[in-house]
Write an enzyme that holds these catalytic residues in place. Sequence first.
Site, mmCIF file in Angstrom:
data_model
loop_
_atom_site.group_PDB
_atom_site.id
_atom_site.type_symbol
_atom_site.label_atom_id
_atom_site.label_comp_id
_atom_site.label_asym_id
_atom_site.label_seq_id
_atom_site.Cartn_x
_atom_site.Cartn_y
_atom_site.Cartn_z
ATOM 1 N N LYS A 52 -16.434 -24.578 -65.594
ATOM 2 C CA LYS A 52 -16.266 -25.841 -66.318
ATOM 3 C C LYS A 52 -16.509 -25.673 -67.814
ATOM 4 C CE LYS A 52 -15.323 -27.635 -62.361
ATOM 5 N NZ LYS A 52 -15.806 -26.640 -61.397
ATOM 6 N N TYR A 266 -15.070 -29.825 -47.534
ATOM 7 C CA TYR A 266 -15.706 -29.413 -48.799
ATOM 8 C C TYR A 266 -17.223 -29.326 -48.615
ATOM 9 C CZ TYR A 266 -17.574 -29.777 -53.515
ATOM 10 O OH TYR A 266 -18.274 -29.545 -54.663
ATOM 11 N N TYR A 292 -17.706 -22.683 -53.321
ATOM 12 C CA TYR A 292 -16.434 -22.263 -53.922
ATOM 13 C C TYR A 292 -16.186 -20.762 -53.782
ATOM 14 C CZ TYR A 292 -16.670 -26.834 -56.252
ATOM 15 O OH TYR A 292 -16.749 -28.166 -56.521
HETATM 16 C C1 LIG Z 1 -15.315 -26.784 -59.934
HETATM 17 C C2 LIG Z 1 -15.388 -25.408 -59.385
HETATM 18 C C3 LIG Z 1 -14.243 -24.759 -58.880
HETATM 19 C C4 LIG Z 1 -12.918 -25.444 -58.740
HETATM 20 O O1 LIG Z 1 -12.261 -25.583 -59.938
HETATM 21 P P1 LIG Z 1 -11.039 -26.597 -60.045
HETATM 22 O O2 LIG Z 1 -10.572 -26.433 -61.404
HETATM 23 O O3 LIG Z 1 -11.614 -27.951 -59.764
HETATM 24 O O4 LIG Z 1 -10.046 -26.226 -59.001
HETATM 25 C C5 LIG Z 1 -14.370 -23.460 -58.446
HETATM 26 N N1 LIG Z 1 -15.556 -22.833 -58.479
HETATM 27 C C6 LIG Z 1 -16.675 -23.420 -58.926
HETATM 28 C C7 LIG Z 1 -17.939 -22.658 -58.884
HETATM 29 C C8 LIG Z 1 -16.625 -24.725 -59.405
HETATM 30 O O5 LIG Z 1 -17.745 -25.301 -59.843
#
Ligand SMILES: *Cc1c(COP(=O)(O)O)cnc(C)c1O
Length: 336
Positions: A52, A266, A292
Amino acid sequence: MTALDLDRFPRVRLAHLPTPLEPLERLSAHLGGPRIYVKRDDCTGLAFGGNKTRKLEFLLGDALGKGADTVITCGGVQSNHTRQTAAAAARLGLACHLVQQEPEPWHDPDYGDSGNQFLGRLFGAELHSVPTEADRSAGMERVAGELRARGGKPYIIPGGGSNAIGGLGYAGCAIEIVEQAGAMDLAVDCIVLPSGGGGTQGGLVAGLAALGSGIRAIGIDIDAEGEAVADRVRGVAAGTAGLLGVRDRVADDAVAVNDDYAGEAYGKPTPGMIEAVTLLARLEGLVLDPVYTGKAIAGLIDLARSGAFGTDDTVVFIHTGGTPALFAYRGAFAGL
Ligand SMILES: *Cc1c(COP(=O)(O)O)cnc(C)c1O
């Protein structure tokens, strides 16, 4: 010089860039190929790192350009996005409001209090609770309305920072990967990454298209809704490519999303995630996250084992961060 000048867009510097591109030698040997490299976006530097932060460089550049004094965003209580937004806001002297949906995808004694949730509080963000994910947008608008009524200048960042502006951050990551691979004499065949809100993969696809690179990108769905994820990725890819002036260069088949590894939902642990997080810890000393990157590299490992890559192929895995959430999932690693 790169083919793409991202500094023409309003931007604040928040991340340690470029992040390293490193070989995972013991994992590659363990699997018998392909050659796997990791792009260390868990090392973007701000507040435990993560994907992010690249997006926020452009989103907060836009916010400051518009005179904002406050940022509002949303996510679950273990959101990496809200944690990085709160830290970035602190660093820039902006107030920060986080709208959080209530139901938690996983029950662990520490889920609601540790990891990202604790960090959000530590960075001084103001927390607001809404009943469900569907209520987040209205919740953010309500907070924005209250702030405006008091003379504030709020800027709303969508969940995950996944829009065309946020995608610019991952066009930047595409440039880094292509430049680093060139300097290391690597011919990258494929990039694998987790995909949910779509901003990361969408921005990456737009950047690769703008560079005229033929590297494939495979997103591993972590939302357990592959079609919706692919739609969101296509939306951001088109939007970011539009900002870059290369919308016509994004091929229809440039967006690949594999939905075999998300599990039930999720944030719900899978056996493959537990295996992969443990394996990478023990083979490489690398910390992945349960929501993730753990599921995404479980996908990469399974694809490698099932022969989806040539043994001499070069595959880059983007480590998008998320490691603070590991401590909210202690109970999923029973027996450790
Ligand atoms: C938010 C996030 C993602 C996903 O990213 P998107 O752009 O929303 O697809 C992947 N990995 C981590 C660790 C995240 O925090």
